[in-house]
Design an enzyme around this catalytic site. Structure first.
Site: not given
Length: 330
Positions: A99, A195-196, A281, A310
């Protein structure tokens, strides 16, 4: 952040009901059919970054709405000569970004080509000013709505205008761009990202049955409602902050998000998958990851990093992914 989510035993059994609209498949079939009305027109322009072992190409292809999407393609210089039957063609890792980041410079993406694979990195439209520069604008041709700063609520009141409709369509077209290159074996495609990028990977392998391997790390964009209820961290917090102001839009927002939930894409995916999650996370809580993992329809494994946030497994997870691909592609 200490442990804040379910216990690991509970996570392994966590199988929440899926919030799936009846026309989920029809919506995505029509979205991709519309995108394919515009020729892909994938272009690969050689770029010299002074690298002796890796060949670099500046990539442009037509994504959602026929809009140009940028990327990088990296190929190992030492490879066989491609033939019409596929001999000498390389398996390819298509990678999606976290992101806020963009494709940056090609010198940041040397891992997979160094391991002997083709590697296509997709720039994320509209992003690329938070931690790595991007080169692809997001053109909101379908309209939108007032949004909380960020991308999570851009166009959220309608599935047709939601930001990730454009991004996920771009992701499918990125796979098609990779398959179009003469050095790449289109039958051996992996999708990957953290992540994203992990959430986009799940969408891509749920939408493209031909994807052979999926490697989503600490994936975002999964099990939205639970995420907004158990973490104050951004980017999920963008949704909560939007609904704090637009108190009457909760049903509309979550109805839209149900078309973009990684849990629903996971239930359609058949690629051989290696997930990862971290039990501390707070950005992508482990229960949201396990919701997607436990609903995942294909063969799957997951690496759990107990004392990490994360960042997940970071370089340790990279080693796991290299071994995983070696076991499939050699």
């Amino acid at each position: 952040m200490a442990f804040f989510d379910l216990s690991l035993d509970q996570l392994r059994a966590y199988l929440p009901p899926r919030d799936e609209p009846a026309d989920f498949d029809a919506f995505w079939q029509q979205t991709l059919a519309d995108a394919r009305q515009t020729p892909l027109d994938a272009r690969f322009e050689p770029v010299d970054y002074g690298l002796s072992t890796v060949e670099t190409f500046d990539v442009t292809f037509n994504g959602y709405g026929g809009q140009p999407i940028k990327g990088w393609l990296q190929l190992p210089r030492q490879r066989g000569i491609p033939t019409d039957r596929g001999a000498g063609r390389l398996p390819c890792v298509v990678e999606y970004l976290g992101y806020g980041g963009g494709r940056g410079f090609a010198t940041a993406w040397l891992l997979w080509a160094s391991a002997g694979y083709a590697h296509l990195v997709m720039d994320t439209r509209g992003q690329g000013s938070a931690w790595s520069k991007g080169d692809t604008p997001d053109i909101e041709s379908d309209g939108g709505n007032p949004q909380f700063p960020g991308f999570m609520t851009r166009g959220i009141l309608r599935r047709e205008t939601y930001y990730y409709r454009r991004v996920f369509t771009d992701a499918v077209r990125a796979i098609e761009a990779a398959q179009s290159h003469p050095a790449i074996d289109g039958a051996r495609i992996a999708v990957s990202g953290g992540s994203q990028g992990g959430g986009i990977s799940l969408a891509a392998c749920g939408l493209v049955p031909e994807v052979q391997v999926a490697m989503p790390d600490v994936p975002f964009l999964c099990h939205y409602r639970r995420a907004t209820e158990i973490t104050d961290a951004h980017p999920y917090q963008e949704i909560a902050r939007y609904l704090m102001t637009h108190r009457d839009k909760e049903d509309a927002a979550f109805n839209t998000l149900s078309y973009f939930d990684g849990v629903n894409f996971a239930a359609r995916a058949n690629a051989q998958a290696l997930f990862s999650t971290a039990l501390m996370d707070e950005i992508c809580p482990p229960s949201t990851v396990f919701a997607a993992y436990n609903h995942y329809a294909g063969a799957k494994e997951i690496r759990v990093w107990r004392y990490n946030h994360h960042e997940g497994g970071a370089a340790y997870q990279t080693q796991e992914k290299i071994r995983f691909l070696r076991g499939i592609w050699g």
